[in-house]
Design a protein around this motif. Structure first.
Motif, mmCIF file in Angstrom:
data_model
loop_
_atom_site.group_PDB
_atom_site.id
_atom_site.type_symbol
_atom_site.label_atom_id
_atom_site.label_comp_id
_atom_site.label_asym_id
_atom_site.label_seq_id
_atom_site.Cartn_x
_atom_site.Cartn_y
_atom_site.Cartn_z
ATOM 1 N N LEU A 200 0.823 -1.207 0.000
ATOM 2 C CA LEU A 200 0.000 0.000 0.000
ATOM 3 C C LEU A 200 0.859 1.260 0.000
ATOM 4 O O LEU A 200 0.550 2.224 -0.712
ATOM 5 C CB LEU A 200 -0.936 -0.005 1.216
ATOM 6 C CG LEU A 200 -1.810 1.245 1.406
ATOM 7 C CD1 LEU A 200 -2.666 1.493 0.169
ATOM 8 C CD2 LEU A 200 -2.688 1.094 2.644
ATOM 9 N N GLN B 5 -0.132 3.340 -3.418
ATOM 10 C CA GLN B 5 -0.896 4.577 -3.247
ATOM 11 C C GLN B 5 -0.339 5.704 -4.107
ATOM 12 O O GLN B 5 -1.035 6.684 -4.394
ATOM 13 C CB GLN B 5 -0.897 5.005 -1.784
ATOM 14 C CG GLN B 5 0.448 5.396 -1.234
ATOM 15 C CD GLN B 5 0.365 5.922 0.180
ATOM 16 O OE1 GLN B 5 -0.540 6.664 0.515
ATOM 17 N NE2 GLN B 5 1.292 5.505 1.034
ATOM 18 N N SER C 290 -5.525 1.034 -4.201
ATOM 19 C CA SER C 290 -5.102 1.368 -2.843
ATOM 20 C C SER C 290 -6.255 1.271 -1.856
ATOM 21 O O SER C 290 -6.090 0.802 -0.720
ATOM 22 C CB SER C 290 -4.510 2.782 -2.808
ATOM 23 O OG SER C 290 -3.367 2.878 -3.627
ATOM 24 N N ILE D 283 -6.831 -2.293 -1.022
ATOM 25 C CA ILE D 283 -5.791 -2.783 -0.106
ATOM 26 C C ILE D 283 -6.078 -2.288 1.300
ATOM 27 O O ILE D 283 -5.980 -3.038 2.278
ATOM 28 C CB ILE D 283 -4.396 -2.330 -0.570
ATOM 29 C CG1 ILE D 283 -4.068 -2.900 -1.954
ATOM 30 C CG2 ILE D 283 -3.324 -2.754 0.437
ATOM 31 C CD1 ILE D 283 -2.823 -2.308 -2.588
ATOM 32 N N ALA D 284 -6.430 -1.004 1.415
ATOM 33 C CA ALA D 284 -6.738 -0.432 2.726
ATOM 34 C C ALA D 284 -7.937 -1.129 3.359
ATOM 35 O O ALA D 284 -7.989 -1.318 4.581
ATOM 36 C CB ALA D 284 -7.005 1.068 2.594
#
Length: 300
Positions: A261, A265, A272, A275-276
Motif C-alpha cells: 500500500l 498509493q 489502494s 488494499i486499505a
C-alpha cells in the motif's frame, strides 16, 4: 511517516476510537522497549494526521515516548549500536540499530533527540555493509516477531536501504553505499518470496525518487508484485505463509500488504482503497494488529 488517509471516508470505522488504548509505557530490555515506544510514536502521528488526536492522548503519548527514549539509551553500546542488553551482549545488532534509528527520527517532532546518537548509529550501520552491497547481522535479535519478515538477507538490506533513503538528504555522504545496496537488491531479490519482493519494490521506488534507480528496473519488480496480488470484489492483499504457522502468517501478510500500500498509493487510488479495506478488516479491537512490525507498517 506517510499516512494513507485520503479518500477513505468512514473506512476506518469506530476502531479509531480505540487507537488510544495502544498508547502504553515502554518497558523491558532494548528490544522489548521498542514494542511500545515505536507503537506510541506511530499512533500519535496517525491520530495527529487524521485529526483524531486529543490533548489527553497527546500528553500521555509524549511522556511515554520520552521515557522509552531515555530507557532505550541505556542499551546503547560503546560502538554506538543497540542490542537487547547493551554492552552485556557480545555484539550490537545491525537490524535493531536500524529500527532504533528509525524510531528516534520519528520521535524528533515530539521530544528532544541527541543528534550524535543518530549520527553515530548510522555510522555503525554503514560499517556493516559488505562489499557486494548487502548488510550483515553480527548481533542477535531475540524477539524475532519484532522484525516481521525483515530480519535477514535481501529483505534486511531493503529495510536498511529504506531507512537510508528516507534520510539521504541528511546523510548525502552515504549515497554510494545506498547505490551499492540498491544494486544488490535488484540483482539478488527472489520474486517468489513475496515479502522480499514487496519490501524491495518499495526500496527501489524510493531509489527512483532519489534518481539512483532506473525506472525500468523498478517497473519490472513492480509488475511482478502486482502479478502476485490476491484480489476479491472489494479487497486486495498479498500472502507469504498460507499453510503453516498461522499466527506468524497473519502478521507477515499484513506487513507485506501494508508495504504494498505504501508503494501502490502513489500510482493507483482504486487499488489502494481495496488494499486499505483488507488491512482495515484485519485490525483487532484496539485498532492495531497482531505484532509490532505489522501494527507499525499497517498504520504508516
Amino acid at each position: 511517516i506517510t499516512v494513507f488517509a485520503t479518500v477513505i471516508g468512514d473506512l476506518m470505522g469506530n476502531v479509531l476510537n480505540n487507537l488510544g488504548s495502544l498508547i502504553r509505557m515502554p518497558y523491558g530490555c532494548g528490544e522489548q522497549l521498542l514494542y511500545n515506544l515505536v507503537r506510541n510514536i506511530v499512533v500519535l502521528i496517525y491520530l495527529q494526521t487524521t485529526n483524531q488526536l486529543t490533548t489527553t492522548i497527546q500528553t500521555t503519548a509524549i511522556s511515554y515516548i520520552l521515557s522509552g527514549y531515555q530507557s532505550e539509551l541505556s542499551y546503547r553500546r560503546t560502538d554506538s549500536s543497540f542490542s537487547a542488553f547493551g554492552n552485556s551482549d557480545a555484539k550490537g545488532s545491525t537490524w535493531l540499530t536500524s529500527y532504533v534509528m528509525k524510531s528516534f527520527i520519528w520521535a524528533k517532532p515530539f521530544i528532544s533527540i541527541d543528534q550524535t546518537v543518530i549520527d553515530s548509529g548510522f555510522s555503525f550501520i554503514i560499517s556493516k555493509q559488505n562489499t557486494n552491497g548487502s548488510f550483515r547481522e553480527e548481533g542477535i535479535v531475540f524477539h524475532k516477531d519484532l522484525q516481521g519478515g525483515s530480519g535477514n538477507g535481501v529483505a534486511m538490506t531493503a529495510y536498511i536501504v529504506i531507512l537510508l533513503l528516507e534520510n539521504l538528504q541528511s546523510y548525502p555522504q552515504y549515497t554510494s553505499n545506498v547505490n551499492a545496496a540498491l544494486t544488490y537488491i535488484s540483482t539478488n531479490l527472489n520474486p517468489n518470496d513475496v515479502y522480499e519482493l514487496t519490501i524491495s519494490a518499495y526500496a527501489l521506488y524510493l531509489g527512483v525518487q532519489s534518481n539512483l534507480v532506473a525506472q525500468a528496473t523498478f517497473q519490472n519488480v513492480y509488475n511482478q508484485l502486482l502479478s502476485q496480488r490476491i484480489e476479491t470484489v472489494d479487497q486486495i492483499h498479498w500472502e507469504k505463509y498460507v499453510l503453516y504457522y498461522p499466527y506468524w502468517s497473519v502478521s507477515v501478510n499484513i506487513e507485506v500488504t501494508a508495504y504494498a500500500l505504501l508503494l501502490i498509493q502513489n500510482f493507483d487510488l482504486p487499488m489502494s482503497i481495496k488494499i486499505a479495506t483488507y488491512l482495515e478488516s484485519k485490525r483487532n479491537s484496539f485498532g492495531g494488529y497482531t505484532s509490532s512490525q505489522d501494527t507499525v507498517v499497517g498504520l504508516t
